[in-house]
Motif scaffolding. Sequence first.
Motif, PDB file in Angstrom:
ATOM      1  N   GLN A 182       0.821  -1.219   0.000  1.00 32.78           N
ATOM      2  CA  GLN A 182       0.000   0.000   0.000  1.00 32.78           C
ATOM      3  C   GLN A 182       0.852   1.266   0.000  1.00 32.78           C
ATOM      4  N   ALA A 183       1.877   1.285   0.858  1.00 30.78           N
ATOM      5  CA  ALA A 183       2.696   2.492   0.997  1.00 30.78           C
ATOM      6  C   ALA A 183       3.396   2.834  -0.324  1.00 30.78           C
ATOM      7  N   TRP A 184       3.771   1.805  -1.069  1.00 31.23           N
ATOM      8  CA  TRP A 184       4.544   2.003  -2.296  1.00 31.23           C
ATOM      9  C   TRP A 184       3.645   2.296  -3.498  1.00 31.23           C
ATOM     10  N   GLU A 185       2.451   1.720  -3.528  1.00 31.27           N
ATOM     11  CA  GLU A 185       1.622   1.824  -4.737  1.00 31.27           C
ATOM     12  C   GLU A 185       0.593   2.944  -4.708  1.00 31.27           C
ATOM     13  N   TYR A 186       0.237   3.478  -3.507  1.00 31.83           N
ATOM     14  CA  TYR A 186      -1.059   4.175  -3.425  1.00 31.83           C
ATOM     15  C   TYR A 186      -1.076   5.582  -4.021  1.00 31.83           C
ATOM     16  N   GLN A 187       0.060   6.154  -4.329  1.00 30.58           N
ATOM     17  CA  GLN A 187       0.069   7.483  -4.949  1.00 30.58           C
ATOM     18  C   GLN A 187       0.094   7.351  -6.462  1.00 30.58           C
ATOM     19  N   PRO A 188      -0.717   8.064  -7.225  1.00 27.24           N
ATOM     20  CA  PRO A 188      -1.708   9.052  -6.782  1.00 27.24           C
ATOM     21  C   PRO A 188      -3.151   8.542  -6.819  1.00 27.24           C
ATOM     22  N   LEU A 189      -3.384   7.256  -7.137  1.00 30.02           N
ATOM     23  CA  LEU A 189      -4.771   6.835  -7.400  1.00 30.02           C
ATOM     24  C   LEU A 189      -5.393   5.992  -6.300  1.00 30.02           C
ATOM     25  N   GLY A 190      -4.687   5.823  -5.176  1.00 28.27           N
ATOM     26  CA  GLY A 190      -5.287   5.116  -4.050  1.00 28.27           C
ATOM     27  C   GLY A 190      -4.848   3.664  -3.964  1.00 28.27           C
ATOM     28  N   PRO A 191      -5.273   2.973  -2.894  1.00 30.56           N
ATOM     29  CA  PRO A 191      -4.884   1.575  -2.682  1.00 30.56           C
ATOM     30  C   PRO A 191      -5.466   0.671  -3.767  1.00 30.56           C
ATOM     31  N   PHE A 192      -4.729  -0.362  -4.140  1.00 32.20           N
ATOM     32  CA  PHE A 192      -5.178  -1.246  -5.229  1.00 32.20           C
ATOM     33  C   PHE A 192      -4.810  -2.695  -4.870  1.00 32.20           C
ATOM     34  N   LEU A 193      -3.610  -3.142  -5.232  1.00 31.65           N
ATOM     35  CA  LEU A 193      -3.229  -4.524  -4.950  1.00 31.65           C
ATOM     36  C   LEU A 193      -3.035  -4.762  -3.455  1.00 31.65           C
ATOM     37  N   ALA A 194      -2.858  -3.690  -2.686  1.00 28.28           N
ATOM     38  CA  ALA A 194      -2.711  -3.819  -1.240  1.00 28.28           C
ATOM     39  C   ALA A 194      -4.001  -4.277  -0.574  1.00 28.28           C
ATOM     40  N   LYS A 195      -5.098  -4.218  -1.318  1.00 27.11           N
ATOM     41  CA  LYS A 195      -6.407  -4.502  -0.738  1.00 27.11           C
ATOM     42  C   LYS A 195      -7.186  -5.567  -1.513  1.00 27.11           C
ATOM     43  N   ASN A 196      -6.990  -5.641  -2.823  1.00 27.13           N
ATOM     44  CA  ASN A 196      -7.957  -6.408  -3.620  1.00 27.13           C
ATOM     45  C   ASN A 196      -7.678  -7.907  -3.684  1.00 27.13           C
ATOM     46  N   PHE A 197      -6.755  -8.410  -2.857  1.00 28.41           N
ATOM     47  CA  PHE A 197      -6.501  -9.851  -2.818  1.00 28.41           C
ATOM     48  C   PHE A 197      -7.552 -10.598  -2.007  1.00 28.41           C
ATOM     49  N   LEU A 198      -8.265  -9.891  -1.121  1.00 25.03           N
ATOM     50  CA  LEU A 198      -9.320 -10.545  -0.323  1.00 25.03           C
ATOM     51  C   LEU A 198     -10.042  -9.518   0.535  1.00 25.03           C
ATOM     52  N   THR A 199     -11.352  -9.627   0.614  1.00 27.46           N
ATOM     53  CA  THR A 199     -12.166  -8.901   1.585  1.00 27.46           C
ATOM     54  C   THR A 199     -13.140  -9.925   2.166  1.00 27.46           C
ATOM     55  N   SER A 200     -13.182 -10.049   3.482  1.00 21.81           N
ATOM     56  CA  SER A 200     -14.064 -11.041   4.112  1.00 21.81           C
ATOM     57  C   SER A 200     -15.299 -10.378   4.690  1.00 21.81           C
ATOM     58  N   VAL A 201     -16.451 -11.029   4.559  1.00 19.43           N
ATOM     59  CA  VAL A 201     -17.688 -10.510   5.159  1.00 19.43           C
ATOM     60  C   VAL A 201     -18.341 -11.581   6.019  1.00 19.43           C
ATOM     61  N   SER A 247      -3.002  -9.221 -11.398  1.00 22.03           N
ATOM     62  CA  SER A 247      -3.212 -10.510 -10.719  1.00 22.03           C
ATOM     63  C   SER A 247      -2.003 -10.924  -9.883  1.00 22.03           C
ATOM     64  N   SER A 248      -0.975 -10.085  -9.829  1.00 22.11           N
ATOM     65  CA  SER A 248       0.296 -10.491  -9.200  1.00 22.11           C
ATOM     66  C   SER A 248       0.179 -10.706  -7.694  1.00 22.11           C
ATOM     67  N   ASN A 249      -0.871 -10.176  -7.088  1.00 23.36           N
ATOM     68  CA  ASN A 249      -1.102 -10.388  -5.646  1.00 23.36           C
ATOM     69  C   ASN A 249      -2.127 -11.492  -5.424  1.00 23.36           C
ATOM     70  N   GLY A 250      -2.538 -12.165  -6.498  1.00 21.66           N
ATOM     71  CA  GLY A 250      -3.553 -13.209  -6.375  1.00 21.66           C
ATOM     72  C   GLY A 250      -4.955 -12.714  -6.669  1.00 21.66           C
ATOM     73  N   CYS A 251      -5.118 -11.433  -6.970  1.00 16.90           N
ATOM     74  CA  CYS A 251      -6.458 -10.910  -7.294  1.00 16.90           C
ATOM     75  C   CYS A 251      -7.016 -11.690  -8.481  1.00 16.90           C
ATOM     76  N   ASN A 252      -8.273 -12.122  -8.357  1.00 16.21           N
ATOM     77  CA  ASN A 252      -8.880 -12.944  -9.410  1.00 16.21           C
ATOM     78  C   ASN A 252      -9.591 -12.085 -10.444  1.00 16.21           C
ATOM     79  N   LEU A 253      -9.152 -12.211 -11.683  1.00 14.53           N
ATOM     80  CA  LEU A 253      -9.856 -11.600 -12.813  1.00 14.53           C
ATOM     81  C   LEU A 253     -10.908 -12.596 -13.304  1.00 14.53           C
ATOM     82  N   GLN A 254     -11.994 -12.055 -13.836  1.00 14.97           N
ATOM     83  CA  GLN A 254     -13.089 -12.916 -14.274  1.00 14.97           C
ATOM     84  C   GLN A 254     -13.458 -12.608 -15.729  1.00 14.97           C
ATOM     85  N   PRO A 255     -13.982 -13.591 -16.451  1.00 16.67           N
ATOM     86  CA  PRO A 255     -14.409 -13.340 -17.833  1.00 16.67           C
ATOM     87  C   PRO A 255     -15.388 -12.162 -17.875  1.00 16.67           C
TER      88      PRO A 255
END
Lengths: 428, 428
Positions: free
Chosen positions: A240-259, B345-353
């Motif tokens: 997150q610290a390395w990627e988030y400028q200027p468009l916000g968090p991306f790969l730091a977050k999108n690997f999993l979100t649990s509900v 996808s380098s962090n494991g984020c899943n892309l979908q058709p």
Amino acid sequence: MTDETHDPSAVSWVDGAGPGSDFPVQNLPLGIFSEAKGLRRPGVAIGDYILDLVSAADLLDEEWREDLSQPILNAWLSRGPETHRALRQRLFELLTDERYRDDLEVHLIGQSEVRMHVPCLIGDYTDFYVGIHHATNVGKQFRPDNPLLPNYKYVPIGYHGRASSVRPSGEPVTRPRGQRKPPDAETPDYGPSRRLDYELELGMWIGRGNDLGQPIPIGEAGEHIAGFCLLNDWSARDLQAWEYQPLGPFLAKNFLTSVSPWIVTADALEPFRKALPPRAQGDPQPLPYLDDPSDRASGGLAIQLEVTLTSARMRSEGIAPHVLSRGSADAAMYWSAAQIVAHHSSNGCNLQPGDLIATGTLSTDSDEGLGSMLEISRGGKQPLTLPTGETRSFLEDGDEVTLRAWCEREGAVRIGLGECVGRVVPPA
Amino acid sequence: MTDETHDPSAVSWVDGAGPGSDFPVQNLPLGIFSEAKGLRRPGVAIGDYILDLVSAADLLDEEWREDLSQPILNAWLSRGPETHRALRQRLFELLTDERYRDDLEVHLIGQSEVRMHVPCLIGDYTDFYVGIHHATNVGKQFRPDNPLLPNYKYVPIGYHGRASSVRPSGEPVTRPRGQRKPPDAETPDYGPSRRLDYELELGMWIGRGNDLGQPIPIGEAGEHIAGFCLLNDWSARDLQAWEYQPLGPFLAKNFLTSVSPWIVTADALEPFRKALPPRAQGDPQPLPYLDDPSDRASGGLAIQLEVTLTSARMRSEGIAPHVLSRGSADAAMYWSAAQIVAHHSSNGCNLQPGDLIATGTLSTDSDEGLGSMLEISRGGKQPLTLPTGETRSFLEDGDEVTLRAWCEREGAVRIGLGECVGRVVPPA
């Protein structure tokens, strides 16, 4: 809207639905479950059981049955609050009146025997940043003198997250790989995150949507929120610290979100609403499109929050989970649920049934109520000590994080949101 | 992979599919269309016509028919490149061989007679920022001495956008309302954007996806890209400037994203691939997970890009569209399509058709190739003059913006991506 479904003296005939349960008859959250080889289908939580709404369909309004036999709840959520209240009232009647016991008992399945799923096909997942103490704590690590940016008290800050990687409680948390660049390194490298973290959040499930170009007025925003869940916004702080400028968090977050799997309805939470605190002196009043008398009077959510951690060693030694934080949503949120929905649609952006909107990390202003390791360990500088003597700045493989939430007050029956669990595993 | 479907001497028997058409028989893009009261269904563009793949299904492989009779192309895209090539070869045969003319002519519908739709149910839409000259031009407006952030040449920067508001070319662009805070104002107010802009981008449609936790290696990334389109990332610059810190653009973008309706396949673009330019002296080599010999050799896309604007007055006076920019994708992109997919996808984020991934604004390094009004007008400081004498810093109500893209080179037949059009209308 308090009615007989909030009657604190009402008790279900189902075992385990008594005081102290997350799921008394005053709660009645919907979810999607499946048995070993069965199809995904809707059920309602009651005590330690699920009432199967497909097999019990004969006891429900015929007009509801199609939407309540789908493997996702999007169509049901789109029906709006009147229909949702009618189902709530019918389920309350069925589950409190002993005369239905014989008919219904066959449709009850133990919660421990089923698998729970994400209850909707999520069209879009949005994450907000309304936890002002979290924003302040994180901001302090970068800008000690000026932690909150100038827009914070005008704009409910939010951004789009990843829908495809939202998973139900219990799914493993695979440590992500990514680009890591410690401050003292010349260049980044690619490897497993060394600063894996959790974030304690609430999620909202959107019910009725809005058409593109048609903002939802703040006074109607509450009617578009079908219910709430717990949400863990797993975060890789080094990525997150390395990627988030200027468009916000991306790969730091999108690997999993649990509900957490249960949609706890706005109706069930009604007795636990409270007035929003007045804006502090010097803070701006919300702009008119974010300001509503009824939201001011009852837009606060008195939801208690708790996070615990168990390391692999704690589990093997039989040591109880270690409490990382305890707090409450209303003490953390600068913007209300209705303000979040009104802002999100204020430019005409169309929300759809089954969309998931999260609050952002909910930290209170005390050290006991911090919603992430980043805050607890002061960016890794003050590791915490577990009962085994192990220390943690961030999460290690084998660590299990459990979020829990519930509401309780005098004169009302305790309502639970259930739990949201995830255990960290190394990358494949 | 060049085969007979790229044979420059091949000509279709369909009218209007000759040289100069966007849709000769060497192109064969798929899309979803509907007639006045008909269902949405797949078709292929040929000349000025669409071949209806549902009514012509008897001439296709039986095993393809179910996926090619859906109102969205997600299932078809999931089948991967081998099957897509087989359809391409079959369509090429049918549309070049005069013997099929009598059987097929009844299944051709004029493109002007149908409505085109977004071709997929978009699970997630991601927008990248790989246009290095755009990033530099925008960065200069904020940081004249240091326009590119330190991560830019290591990380293909991207962020999640809004899937629900992606619309096909031709949909009106309702000017969004939002919080505006000019630099000289004390506080923001809420009202229609005064700095509405377009962004010229390419979009990629994901074919086969990947499982959560399983990155796509760079060497396989191309096989996951089913095709390309044009994309206009409409942007409200005043909303953006005020809201984007610290989590990135949100309401400034998610009110509408327009796409051209045809999925121009990676196969159709094959003759227009070229080597990636070597990294300039002083620029870092891509990290190994972003570096692949075959991508280096042929990861560049020689796609020509053009943007035109027509004001209401120009239309009423019959004046031809004003060219805002001309450039090319390969001169704009610092990261290749394969690098984008591998990184995502380098962090494991899943892309979908059916996922949609955009490049970000594609500006070249010349004043003739700027992909947004923000760049053309230097942040509004140097308005451009239209043939009517009207001036523009940003878009006015009634302005129509058209993006066009095509590939051409000696020895190959010109391939078009079609166009992506939107006209600005005032808020309701």
